[in-house]
Design a protein around this motif. Structure first.
Motif, PDB file in Angstrom:
ATOM      1  N   GLY A  49       0.796  -1.216   0.000  1.00 48.45           N
ATOM      2  CA  GLY A  49       0.000   0.000   0.000  1.00 48.45           C
ATOM      3  C   GLY A  49       0.826   1.262   0.000  1.00 48.45           C
ATOM      4  N   ALA A  50       2.062   1.191   0.498  1.00 47.21           N
ATOM      5  CA  ALA A  50       2.930   2.364   0.492  1.00 47.21           C
ATOM      6  C   ALA A  50       3.259   2.787  -0.933  1.00 47.21           C
ATOM      7  CB  ALA A  50       4.212   2.075   1.271  1.00 47.21           C
ATOM      8  N   GLY A  51       3.460   1.808  -1.817  1.00 47.16           N
ATOM      9  CA  GLY A  51       3.724   2.128  -3.208  1.00 47.16           C
ATOM     10  C   GLY A  51       2.568   2.883  -3.841  1.00 47.16           C
ATOM     11  N   TYR A  52       1.339   2.440  -3.530  1.00 53.26           N
ATOM     12  CA  TYR A  52       0.164   3.126  -4.069  1.00 53.26           C
ATOM     13  C   TYR A  52      -0.005   4.507  -3.455  1.00 53.26           C
ATOM     14  CZ  TYR A  52      -1.406  -0.912  -6.724  1.00 53.26           C
ATOM     15  OH  TYR A  52      -1.493  -1.920  -7.649  1.00 53.26           O
ATOM     16  N   ALA A  53       0.326   4.659  -2.186  1.00 53.44           N
ATOM     17  CA  ALA A  53       0.242   5.972  -1.539  1.00 53.44           C
ATOM     18  C   ALA A  53       1.202   6.951  -2.206  1.00 53.44           C
ATOM     19  CB  ALA A  53       0.558   5.851  -0.048  1.00 53.44           C
ATOM     20  N   GLY A  54       2.427   6.498  -2.468  1.00 50.61           N
ATOM     21  CA  GLY A  54       3.398   7.352  -3.132  1.00 50.61           C
ATOM     22  C   GLY A  54       2.999   7.677  -4.555  1.00 50.61           C
ATOM     23  N   TRP A  55       2.470   6.702  -5.250  1.00 51.65           N
ATOM     24  CA  TRP A  55       2.026   6.903  -6.627  1.00 51.65           C
ATOM     25  C   TRP A  55       0.912   7.944  -6.683  1.00 51.65           C
ATOM     26  CZ3 TRP A  55      -0.328   2.411 -10.046  1.00 51.65           C
ATOM     27  CH2 TRP A  55      -0.422   2.837 -11.374  1.00 51.65           C
ATOM     28  N   LEU A  56      -0.052   7.830  -5.781  1.00 52.34           N
ATOM     29  CA  LEU A  56      -1.170   8.762  -5.763  1.00 52.34           C
ATOM     30  C   LEU A  56      -0.688  10.187  -5.485  1.00 52.34           C
ATOM     31  CD1 LEU A  56      -4.232   8.718  -6.122  1.00 52.34           C
ATOM     32  CD2 LEU A  56      -4.442   8.506  -3.640  1.00 52.34           C
ATOM     33  N   ALA A  57       0.342  10.309  -4.647  1.00 52.37           N
ATOM     34  CA  ALA A  57       0.887  11.636  -4.341  1.00 52.37           C
ATOM     35  C   ALA A  57       1.535  12.275  -5.560  1.00 52.37           C
ATOM     36  CB  ALA A  57       1.895  11.534  -3.201  1.00 52.37           C
ATOM     37  N   ALA A  58       1.963  11.465  -6.517  1.00 52.26           N
ATOM     38  CA  ALA A  58       2.525  11.998  -7.760  1.00 52.26           C
ATOM     39  C   ALA A  58       1.429  12.389  -8.742  1.00 52.26           C
ATOM     40  CB  ALA A  58       3.458  10.971  -8.401  1.00 52.26           C
ATOM     41  N   LEU A  59       0.283  11.737  -8.618  1.00 51.86           N
ATOM     42  CA  LEU A  59      -0.819  12.003  -9.538  1.00 51.86           C
ATOM     43  C   LEU A  59      -1.691  13.167  -9.103  1.00 51.86           C
ATOM     44  CD1 LEU A  59      -2.048   8.351 -10.266  1.00 51.86           C
ATOM     45  CD2 LEU A  59      -0.653   9.803 -11.753  1.00 51.86           C
ATOM     46  N   ARG A  60      -1.816  13.348  -7.788  1.00 48.86           N
ATOM     47  CA  ARG A  60      -2.775  14.316  -7.271  1.00 48.86           C
ATOM     48  C   ARG A  60      -2.140  15.238  -6.235  1.00 48.86           C
ATOM     49  NH1 ARG A  60      -8.199  12.661  -8.262  1.00 48.86           N
ATOM     50  NH2 ARG A  60      -8.751  14.528  -7.066  1.00 48.86           N
ATOM     51  N   SER A  61      -2.231  16.529  -6.494  1.00 49.83           N
ATOM     52  CA  SER A  61      -1.618  17.515  -5.600  1.00 49.83           C
ATOM     53  C   SER A  61      -2.377  17.670  -4.285  1.00 49.83           C
ATOM     54  CB  SER A  61      -1.534  18.863  -6.309  1.00 49.83           C
ATOM     55  OG  SER A  61      -2.835  19.343  -6.653  1.00 49.83           O
ATOM     56  N   GLU A  62      -3.580  17.105  -4.198  1.00 50.92           N
ATOM     57  CA  GLU A  62      -4.326  17.194  -2.944  1.00 50.92           C
ATOM     58  C   GLU A  62      -3.695  16.367  -1.823  1.00 50.92           C
ATOM     59  OE1 GLU A  62      -7.582  17.350  -6.216  1.00 50.92           O
ATOM     60  OE2 GLU A  62      -5.664  16.330  -5.871  1.00 50.92           O
ATOM     61  N   ILE A  63      -2.790  15.442  -2.194  1.00 48.90           N
ATOM     62  CA  ILE A  63      -2.081  14.660  -1.190  1.00 48.90           C
ATOM     63  C   ILE A  63      -0.928  15.501  -0.656  1.00 48.90           C
ATOM     64  CG2 ILE A  63      -0.797  12.561  -0.695  1.00 48.90           C
ATOM     65  CD1 ILE A  63      -3.647  11.961  -1.377  1.00 48.90           C
ATOM     66  N   ALA A  64      -1.065  15.981   0.578  1.00 43.82           N
ATOM     67  CA  ALA A  64      -0.073  16.891   1.148  1.00 43.82           C
ATOM     68  C   ALA A  64       0.931  16.193   2.048  1.00 43.82           C
ATOM     69  CB  ALA A  64      -0.774  17.997   1.937  1.00 43.82           C
ATOM     70  N   ALA A  65       0.574  15.026   2.553  1.00 47.34           N
ATOM     71  CA  ALA A  65       1.434  14.335   3.514  1.00 47.34           C
ATOM     72  C   ALA A  65       1.302  12.836   3.311  1.00 47.34           C
ATOM     73  CB  ALA A  65       1.044  14.707   4.941  1.00 47.34           C
ATOM     74  N   VAL A  66       2.437  12.137   3.242  1.00 47.09           N
ATOM     75  CA  VAL A  66       2.452  10.696   2.980  1.00 47.09           C
ATOM     76  C   VAL A  66       3.270   9.991   4.054  1.00 47.09           C
ATOM     77  CG1 VAL A  66       3.113   8.885   1.346  1.00 47.09           C
ATOM     78  CG2 VAL A  66       2.278  11.085   0.489  1.00 47.09           C
ATOM     79  N   VAL A  67       2.713   8.915   4.587  1.00 49.60           N
ATOM     80  CA  VAL A  67       3.432   8.081   5.548  1.00 49.60           C
ATOM     81  C   VAL A  67       3.627   6.697   4.948  1.00 49.60           C
ATOM     82  CG1 VAL A  67       3.415   7.012   7.828  1.00 49.60           C
ATOM     83  CG2 VAL A  67       2.554   9.348   7.538  1.00 49.60           C
ATOM     84  N   PHE A  68       4.876   6.277   4.874  1.00 49.51           N
ATOM     85  CA  PHE A  68       5.230   4.940   4.404  1.00 49.51           C
ATOM     86  C   PHE A  68       5.529   4.042   5.600  1.00 49.51           C
ATOM     87  CE2 PHE A  68       7.352   6.791   0.336  1.00 49.51           C
ATOM     88  CZ  PHE A  68       6.152   6.760  -0.350  1.00 49.51           C
ATOM     89  N   PHE A  69       4.969   2.850   5.601  1.00 44.51           N
ATOM     90  CA  PHE A  69       5.371   1.810   6.535  1.00 44.51           C
ATOM     91  C   PHE A  69       5.972   0.666   5.738  1.00 44.51           C
ATOM     92  CE2 PHE A  69       2.865   3.892   9.778  1.00 44.51           C
ATOM     93  CZ  PHE A  69       3.430   3.469  10.977  1.00 44.51           C
ATOM     94  N   TYR A  70       7.273   0.439   5.943  1.00 43.46           N
ATOM     95  CA  TYR A  70       8.057  -0.644   5.329  1.00 43.46           C
ATOM     96  C   TYR A  70       7.660  -0.932   3.881  1.00 43.46           C
ATOM     97  CZ  TYR A  70       4.425  -2.594   8.438  1.00 43.46           C
ATOM     98  OH  TYR A  70       3.268  -2.811   9.168  1.00 43.46           O
TER      99      TYR A  70
END
Length: 237
Positions: A117-138
């Motif tokens: 899920g971290a990969g998808y969280a990071g990917w979404l942050a590249a697609l959409r500027s509304e993502i202001a903060a991302v937390v990766f777990f392992y």
């Protein structure tokens, strides 16, 4: 307790688990499950974040399927990998649903992802500027695979990043973690990746007693809540 919601947007359809804070309103967080699926742990985590004042939506990329063992999880993620472009459309639909929810305050949200899920969280942050903060777990160091360029990823997002990783994690090598952190910082992004000793992959998940590390999990939790408060509501404990 949260509730299951049905989401349909732009040709994508996905269900999700939504948890609201007691106040009825708050900043939003999109929660992306690990390869086990949207199991009880991730639903309870959504509730836990809601108890901290956040509006939380956890989309279910496996359509109700879950796994408790690695073999079963591997089958599920292999199936997802074959349709990963469809999966990101489901994540985008979930993001739009969250952004339009009447309980949401503000026009920026956070994303938190675990392993896959971290990969998808990071990917979404590249697609959409509304993502202001991302937390990766392992997870998350492989985000360049999704967006198509390891070298350019840091220039495709303006989000701030917080990462929690285990030292010597065979599933998420430190080399890739450090490389991503360096690239993000070089591009002027805020990125703070923490390595936890005496911890392994999935160390945060208390339903994995073979690897769960309560001390590391508590520290990662405290850092995560503080980070989201700082970035989404301007309040840091």
């Amino acid at each position: 307790m949260g509730a299951i919601v049905d989401i349909k947007a732009d040709g994508a359809s996905v269900t999700g688990y939504m948890a609201l804070p007691a106040s009825g309103k708050g900043p939003g967080i999109l929660l992306m499950h690990a390869w086990w699926g949207l199991n009880g742990f991730f639903k309870s985590l959504a509730d836990r974040l809601a108890n901290e004042g956040f509006v939380v939506l956890a989309p279910d990329l496996y359509d109700g399927k879950t796994a408790s063992a690695i073999d079963g999880a591997q089958e599920l993620i292999n199936s997802l990998d074959s349709r990963y472009k469809e999966a990101i459309k489901q994540e985008v639909a979930a993001l739009d649903y969250l952004l339009q929810h009447p309980a949401l305050t503000g026009d920026k949200v956070g994303a938190i992802g675990f392993s896959m899920g971290a990969g998808y969280a990071g990917w979404l942050a590249a697609l959409r500027s509304e993502i202001a903060a991302v937390v990766f777990f392992y997870g998350g160091s492989e985000v360049g695979f999704y967006v198509g360029s390891d070298q350019n990823y840091a220039n495709q997002t303006e989000a701030a990043f917080l990462g929690h990783f285990a030292e010597g994690d065979e599933w998420e090598p430190e080399e890739g973690v450090k490389q991503l952190e360096t690239q993000l910082r070089a591009a002027g992004r805020e990125a703070n990746f923490h390595l936890y000793s005496d911890a392994g992959h999935w160390f945060f998940e208390d339903d994995r007693p073979d690897v769960y590390n309560p001390e590391a999990a508590q520290l990662a939790w405290d850092r995560t809540v503080s980070f989201f408060r700082d970035k989404l509501v301007g309040i840091s404990d």
